[in-house]
Design a protein around this motif. Structure first.
Motif, PDB file in Angstrom:
ATOM      1  N   ILE A 209       0.874  -1.094  -0.005  1.00 14.49           N
ATOM      2  CA  ILE A 209      -0.049  -0.100   0.156  1.00 14.49           C
ATOM      3  C   ILE A 209       1.107   1.283   0.046  1.00 14.49           C
ATOM      4  O   ILE A 209       1.254   1.855   1.086  1.00 14.49           O
ATOM      5  N   PRO A 210       1.160   1.737  -1.231  1.00 10.01           N
ATOM      6  CA  PRO A 210       2.483   2.705  -1.297  1.00 10.01           C
ATOM      7  C   PRO A 210       1.884   4.107  -0.678  1.00 10.01           C
ATOM      8  O   PRO A 210       2.647   4.965  -0.420  1.00 10.01           O
ATOM      9  N   ILE A 211       0.448   4.462  -0.875  1.00  8.41           N
ATOM     10  CA  ILE A 211       0.055   5.760  -0.556  1.00  8.41           C
ATOM     11  C   ILE A 211      -0.351   5.836   0.938  1.00  8.41           C
ATOM     12  O   ILE A 211      -1.158   4.863   1.095  1.00  8.41           O
ATOM     13  N   ARG A 212       0.227   6.761   1.480  1.00  7.72           N
ATOM     14  CA  ARG A 212       0.069   6.810   3.069  1.00  7.72           C
ATOM     15  C   ARG A 212      -1.380   6.908   3.381  1.00  7.72           C
ATOM     16  O   ARG A 212      -2.009   6.442   4.536  1.00  7.72           O
ATOM     17  N   GLU A 213      -2.003   7.858   2.522  1.00 10.03           N
ATOM     18  CA  GLU A 213      -3.598   8.022   2.953  1.00 10.03           C
ATOM     19  C   GLU A 213      -4.259   6.863   2.939  1.00 10.03           C
ATOM     20  O   GLU A 213      -5.220   6.576   3.664  1.00 10.03           O
ATOM     21  N   ASN A 214      -4.069   6.030   1.898  1.00  7.82           N
ATOM     22  CA  ASN A 214      -4.592   4.610   1.803  1.00  7.82           C
ATOM     23  C   ASN A 214      -4.677   3.793   3.067  1.00  7.82           C
ATOM     24  O   ASN A 214      -5.250   3.092   3.485  1.00  7.82           O
ATOM     25  N   ARG A 215      -3.230   3.707   3.116  1.00 12.83           N
ATOM     26  CA  ARG A 215      -2.968   2.969   4.330  1.00 12.83           C
ATOM     27  C   ARG A 215      -3.659   3.404   5.654  1.00 12.83           C
ATOM     28  O   ARG A 215      -4.076   2.413   6.445  1.00 12.83           O
ATOM     29  N   ALA A 216      -3.772   4.748   5.818  1.00 14.88           N
ATOM     30  CA  ALA A 216      -4.516   5.075   7.144  1.00 14.88           C
ATOM     31  C   ALA A 216      -5.836   4.648   7.092  1.00 14.88           C
ATOM     32  O   ALA A 216      -6.383   4.217   8.013  1.00 14.88           O
ATOM     33  N   VAL A 217      -6.542   4.624   5.774  1.00 15.83           N
ATOM     34  CA  VAL A 217      -7.909   3.990   5.761  1.00 15.83           C
ATOM     35  C   VAL A 217      -7.984   2.562   6.034  1.00 15.83           C
ATOM     36  O   VAL A 217      -8.873   2.133   6.652  1.00 15.83           O
ATOM     37  N   VAL A 218      -7.212   1.878   5.349  1.00 15.01           N
ATOM     38  CA  VAL A 218      -6.921   0.473   5.651  1.00 15.01           C
ATOM     39  C   VAL A 218      -6.892  -0.029   7.076  1.00 15.01           C
ATOM     40  O   VAL A 218      -7.069  -0.646   7.698  1.00 15.01           O
ATOM     41  N   ASN A 219      -5.852   0.854   7.596  1.00 13.71           N
ATOM     42  CA  ASN A 219      -5.370   0.590   9.154  1.00 13.71           C
ATOM     43  C   ASN A 219      -6.676   0.739   9.919  1.00 13.71           C
ATOM     44  O   ASN A 219      -6.936  -0.043  10.849  1.00 13.71           O
ATOM     45  N   LEU A 220      -7.562   1.801   9.516  1.00 11.92           N
ATOM     46  CA  LEU A 220      -8.831   2.025  10.296  1.00 11.92           C
ATOM     47  C   LEU A 220      -9.656   0.717  10.348  1.00 11.92           C
ATOM     48  O   LEU A 220     -10.198   0.327  11.352  1.00 11.92           O
ATOM     49  N   THR A 233       6.251   4.057   9.288  1.00 13.75           N
ATOM     50  CA  THR A 233       6.957   5.269   9.676  1.00 13.75           C
ATOM     51  C   THR A 233       6.142   5.517  10.963  1.00 13.75           C
ATOM     52  O   THR A 233       4.802   5.250  11.271  1.00 13.75           O
ATOM     53  N   VAL A 234       6.607   6.584  11.639  1.00 11.38           N
ATOM     54  CA  VAL A 234       5.722   7.170  12.701  1.00 11.38           C
ATOM     55  C   VAL A 234       4.684   7.944  12.231  1.00 11.38           C
ATOM     56  O   VAL A 234       3.629   7.838  12.795  1.00 11.38           O
ATOM     57  N   THR A 235       4.618   8.503  10.905  1.00 12.95           N
ATOM     58  CA  THR A 235       3.437   9.385  10.402  1.00 12.95           C
ATOM     59  C   THR A 235       2.357   8.374  10.380  1.00 12.95           C
ATOM     60  O   THR A 235       1.237   8.733  10.222  1.00 12.95           O
ATOM     61  N   ASP A 236       2.725   7.161   9.820  1.00  9.91           N
ATOM     62  CA  ASP A 236       1.432   5.953   9.613  1.00  9.91           C
ATOM     63  C   ASP A 236       0.570   6.101  10.893  1.00  9.91           C
ATOM     64  O   ASP A 236      -0.492   6.100  10.633  1.00  9.91           O
ATOM     65  N   CYS A 242      -5.602  10.296  13.367  1.00  8.20           N
ATOM     66  CA  CYS A 242      -6.605  11.199  12.701  1.00  8.20           C
ATOM     67  C   CYS A 242      -7.830  10.475  12.161  1.00  8.20           C
ATOM     68  O   CYS A 242      -8.948  10.962  12.065  1.00  8.20           O
ATOM     69  N   ALA A 243      -7.647   9.245  11.520  1.00  8.05           N
ATOM     70  CA  ALA A 243      -8.793   8.482  10.980  1.00  8.05           C
ATOM     71  C   ALA A 243      -9.861   8.399  12.170  1.00  8.05           C
ATOM     72  O   ALA A 243     -10.777   8.258  11.968  1.00  8.05           O
ATOM     73  N   LEU A 244      -9.410   7.814  13.392  1.00 13.55           N
ATOM     74  CA  LEU A 244      -9.870   7.421  14.378  1.00 13.55           C
ATOM     75  C   LEU A 244     -10.806   8.819  14.916  1.00 13.55           C
ATOM     76  O   LEU A 244     -12.008   8.445  15.435  1.00 13.55           O
ATOM     77  N   ALA A 245     -10.170   9.993  14.677  1.00 12.89           N
ATOM     78  CA  ALA A 245     -10.920  11.246  15.242  1.00 12.89           C
ATOM     79  C   ALA A 245     -11.818  11.648  13.998  1.00 12.89           C
ATOM     80  O   ALA A 245     -12.201  12.843  14.141  1.00 12.89           O
ATOM     81  N   LEU A 268      -1.880   2.089  18.831  1.00  9.02           N
ATOM     82  CA  LEU A 268      -1.174   3.214  18.218  1.00  9.02           C
ATOM     83  C   LEU A 268       0.433   3.207  18.958  1.00  9.02           C
ATOM     84  O   LEU A 268       1.243   3.369  18.394  1.00  9.02           O
ATOM     85  N   LEU A 269       0.366   3.154  20.499  1.00  7.89           N
ATOM     86  CA  LEU A 269       1.862   3.188  21.044  1.00  7.89           C
ATOM     87  C   LEU A 269       2.384   2.025  20.808  1.00  7.89           C
ATOM     88  O   LEU A 269       3.819   2.114  20.742  1.00  7.89           O
ATOM     89  N   ALA A 270       1.728   0.943  20.828  1.00 14.91           N
ATOM     90  CA  ALA A 270       2.770  -0.414  20.354  1.00 14.91           C
ATOM     91  C   ALA A 270       3.224  -0.125  19.062  1.00 14.91           C
ATOM     92  O   ALA A 270       4.679  -0.701  18.757  1.00 14.91           O
ATOM     93  N   GLY A 271       2.266   0.182  18.031  1.00 10.79           N
ATOM     94  CA  GLY A 271       2.917   0.428  16.736  1.00 10.79           C
ATOM     95  C   GLY A 271       3.927   1.372  16.785  1.00 10.79           C
ATOM     96  O   GLY A 271       5.284   1.056  15.999  1.00 10.79           O
ATOM     97  N   LEU A 272       3.929   2.339  17.344  1.00  8.32           N
ATOM     98  CA  LEU A 272       4.831   3.559  17.351  1.00  8.32           C
ATOM     99  C   LEU A 272       6.153   3.082  17.915  1.00  8.32           C
ATOM    100  O   LEU A 272       7.326   3.286  17.544  1.00  8.32           O
TER     101      LEU A 272
END
Length: 725
Positions: A209-220, A233-236, A242-245, A268-272
């Motif tokens: 999933i190369p596009i980070r916005e897509n990854r955020a939607v999938v991660n949610l 990345t930490v930005t992921d 942001c998606a959760l909010a 979130l903290l474990a992933g970070l």
């Protein structure tokens, strides 16, 4: 849920998931379904018609009801398009005559007379205060009664719906395509991905999933089904928060974080912690969004989880308690010292994509041939590590960096499609450097194209611009990416816009500006100029609680200029991002087709109006030296004024924008086809009638019927999948 997924599949792929239900004699219902589709400019493929004919009538009817609703929305036929002048385009009055009529009616109205008289004494009259101005004076049914039926023409649009696999397979395939897209998705596609992800998060996943916005939607979606989010990345992690909010996963707008459940905080903290533990250097990304991290830290309470110390380090960096130089600051430091070669080497080793994005700046900053050679050598080494989209984007950029600097207009377009113009004062790139870069970039693109075998190419697709960003086009029907050029065939060109206000009284105005070959104004059509040699305006509607439409009719043979630039202005009220619904489109008709002001069969393009600014420029039309017209796709928004925007006030700016855009050459499908032909066993140009009986890679505007099993198909709906990874 199945029906919602069916809607998405039809809209994105023009395929109808294979209907399921009891067998029966549904032939008659299927034929009625096909006839109803044709009124909207669609048709069932032979295979789909056969499939439906073997099902029970009730199943066919249910499928028809759902599908008709989807295609009517696609084409803009899901709403009622009324007009101010009931028999438009006939009998549209002269503008001043019409205004005088409105004043006379107001003076005859006892309730309005006093206010109008007072205004006339002052010498300034507000049209909006006239009772008969800006509001429909007849019902939709009364408008229909005065128009003849549309006469069918060979040139009417006919979009074929094909038979797909079962609904689950089609939804999964669409999910994988959107999630794994190599180009950023537009706003609507990102929302659709979120819906599909709820269905597919615990099923097959794309390899990457190369596009980070897509990854955020999938991660949610993964988080909600109990699967582990995908972070590197930490930005992921920040994007998922942001998606959760329900915030902005692109991180362009600040998100108001809210309280998080304990499981979500732990995830979130474990992933970070895992990301930073694996690569402490990634802490350098924190400062780019330091304020957002500080606000998120107030919701995550990292001090309650001492067993994740690396996660706590992220917030220490955000608060400034721990200094970690950002990667960008290291690059800028080298450039400030004049060490261009060192900056290029650092970028090539650690951030090859950023090297490509900074290429022009590095070459301009090089002090001599030796430094330029170091930059070019770094590009050659880094090329295999750069995404295909960036390779092609730089290729497009380099091909436009030719000529001498003379302060020509340069059009800038940001990720939100907002455009502005500035003089181009950059010195030109060296011709030898340009040629070397183009050779490197083309070789890298050719190497990655996985296509071989037989190519079947529709010549009409060659001038379609490559979709290097999903934000370079609006959602809709018949929409092509910014920079595309397509032929326009027909005698009558009709623009339309529709809007429905959400909370405030809103007045959008449709206008068309005609320019000559030197981009000087010839004329315009708008609410201030209802008639001219070129055509007619349907009349000004000034509020839309239940929706409103405006139209402009142009006879192409009568147009005196070279360019036609349709535009939609926010005169007052809600912007394009605020209205409940808003879209623009155009129709093409033959001279004697007649019909209603809005006829879905004649619609060639309908696109959503969703963007910043107060002036929308969806596309423009150009007449070539042979007198043929072509559409040039823009998808731009200008800032405009807070209110009272009108064509007269923006024609100079629009002329400058047009001059800059017409001077730019875009990378098109023609470029990729030329690269593919070098490895294809055979290339066939589709004549619109016959297709090979063996599997092919087809690239065109519409999928032909009868392609052999195993064929790969690329049309504007999935053209992004053609780009090399």
């Amino acid at each position: 849920m199945v029906h919602a997924l069916e809607h998405l599949v039809v809209r994105h792929t023009r395929r109808l998931p294979s209907p399921t239900g009891p067998a029966g004699d549904g032939a008659s219902a299927a034929r009625r379904f096909d006839a109803a589709l044709m009124t909207a400019g669609f048709k069932l493929s032979a295979e789909l018609l056969e499939r439906l004919s073997g099902l029970a009538e009730a199943t066919v009817v249910g499928t028809a009801v759902r599908t008709l609703a989807t295609v009517r929305e696609l084409v803009g036929d899901h709403v009622r398009h009324n007009v101010y002048f009931v028999d438009f385009p006939a009998n549209v009055p002269d503008t001043l005559d019409f205004w005088r009529e409105c004043v006379a009616e107001a003076l005859a109205d006892g309730g309005a007379r006093a206010g109008v008289v007072d205004q006339l004494r002052v010498g300034v009259l507000d049209l909006l205060t006239l009772p008969s101005y800006g509001r429909y004076r007849h019902t939709y049914e009364e408008m229909l009664a005065v128009h003849d039926e549309l006469i069918a023409a060979a040139g009417d649009r006919l979009t074929v719906l094909h038979l797909g696999a079962d609904a689950d397979a089609e939804a999964t395939a669409l999910y994988l395509a959107l999630a794994g897209s190599t180009t950023p998705l537009g706003e609507e596609h990102l929302r659709d991905l979120a819906e599909l992800a709820e269905h597919g998060a615990d099923g097959p996943q794309p390899e990457e999933i190369p596009i980070r916005e897509n990854r955020a939607v999938v991660n949610l979606a993964r988080l909600r089904v109990g699967a582990t989010p995908l972070f590197d990345t930490v930005t992921d992690v920040l994007r998922l928060a942001c998606a959760l909010a329900d915030g902005d996963v692109t991180l362009r707008e600040p998100t108001r974080f809210r309280a998080l459940s304990r499981p979500h905080r732990r995830a979130l903290l474990a992933g970070l912690d895992a990301v930073v533990a694996a690569s402490p250097a990634k802490l350098s990304d924190v400062s780019a969004h330091g304020e957002a991290w500080k606000r998120l830290g107030e919701r995550l309470h990292p001090h309650e989880y001492p067993h994740w110390p690396h996660a706590a380090g992220v917030f220490a960096v955000a608060r400034g308690e721990r200094k970690v130089p950002s990667f960008d600051s290291r690059v800028e430091e080298l450039l400030a010292r004049g060490e261009v070669a060192g900056a290029a080497e650092l970028l090539a080793s650690h951030a090859p994509g950023r090297l490509f994005r900074a290429l022009d700046r590095l070459l301009r900053g090089a002090s001599g041939g030796k430094e330029r050679e170091a930059v070019l050598a770094a590009v050659e080494r880094a090329a295999p590590e750069v995404s295909g989209r960036v390779v092609l984007s730089v290729r497009e950029h380099v091909q436009n960096r030719v000529g001498t600097s003379g302060g020509e207009p340069r059009v800038f377009v940001n990720r939100e499609a907002r455009a502005w113009v500035a003089d181009d004062t950059r010195p030109p790139l060296d011709d030898a450097d340009r040629e070397r870069l183009i050779a490197v970039l083309d070789a890298e693109s050719r190497r990655r194209l996985p296509l071989s075998g037989r190519l079947l190419i529709d010549p009409d697709v060659l001038d379609v611009a490559l979709p290097l960003s999903g934000r370079a086009a609006s959602a809709g029907l018949g929409v092509l990416p910014r920079g595309s050029v397509s032929p326009v065939e027909g005698e009558l060109l009709r623009f339309f816009t529709y809007w429905r206000q959400a909370q405030r009284t809103t007045d959008l105005d449709l206008s068309a500006l005609v320019l000559d070959e030197a981009y000087a104004t010839v004329t315009w059509l708008s609410y201030t100029a209802l008639t001219d040699v070129e055509g007619r305006h349907s009349g000004d509607i000034t509020e839309a609680p239940d929706g409103a439409s405006e139209f402009i009719d142009l006879r192409l043979g009568a147009v005196r200029g070279t360019y036609i630039v349709p535009q939609v202005h926010v005169y007052s009220g809600e912007g394009f991002d605020e209205v409940a619904e808003g879209f623009f489109g155009f129709m093409l008709r033959e001279g004697e087709q007649r019909g209603r002001p809005f006829e879905p069969r004649t619609v060639r393009m309908k696109s959503d109006l969703r963007g910043p600014g107060r002036v929308a420029l969806p596309l423009a039309f150009r007449r070539d030296a042979e007198g043929r017209w072509h559409a040039h796709w823009l998808h731009l928004y200008l800032r405009g004024a807070p209110s009272a925007n009108e064509v007269e006030g923006h024609r100079v700016t629009i002329a400058v924008v047009m001059r800059g855009l017409m001077a730019r050459t875009y990378l098109t499908v023609r470029h990729l086809v030329a690269l593919m032909e070098q490895s294809a066993s055979e290339t066939t140009w589709w004549d619109g009638r016959t297709v090979p009986d063996v599997p092919v890679t087809y690239i065109g505007l519409e999928r032909p019927e009868g392609l052999a099993p195993g064929s790969r198909v690329f049309t504007p709906e999935n053209l992004r999948d053609l780009l090399p990874a």
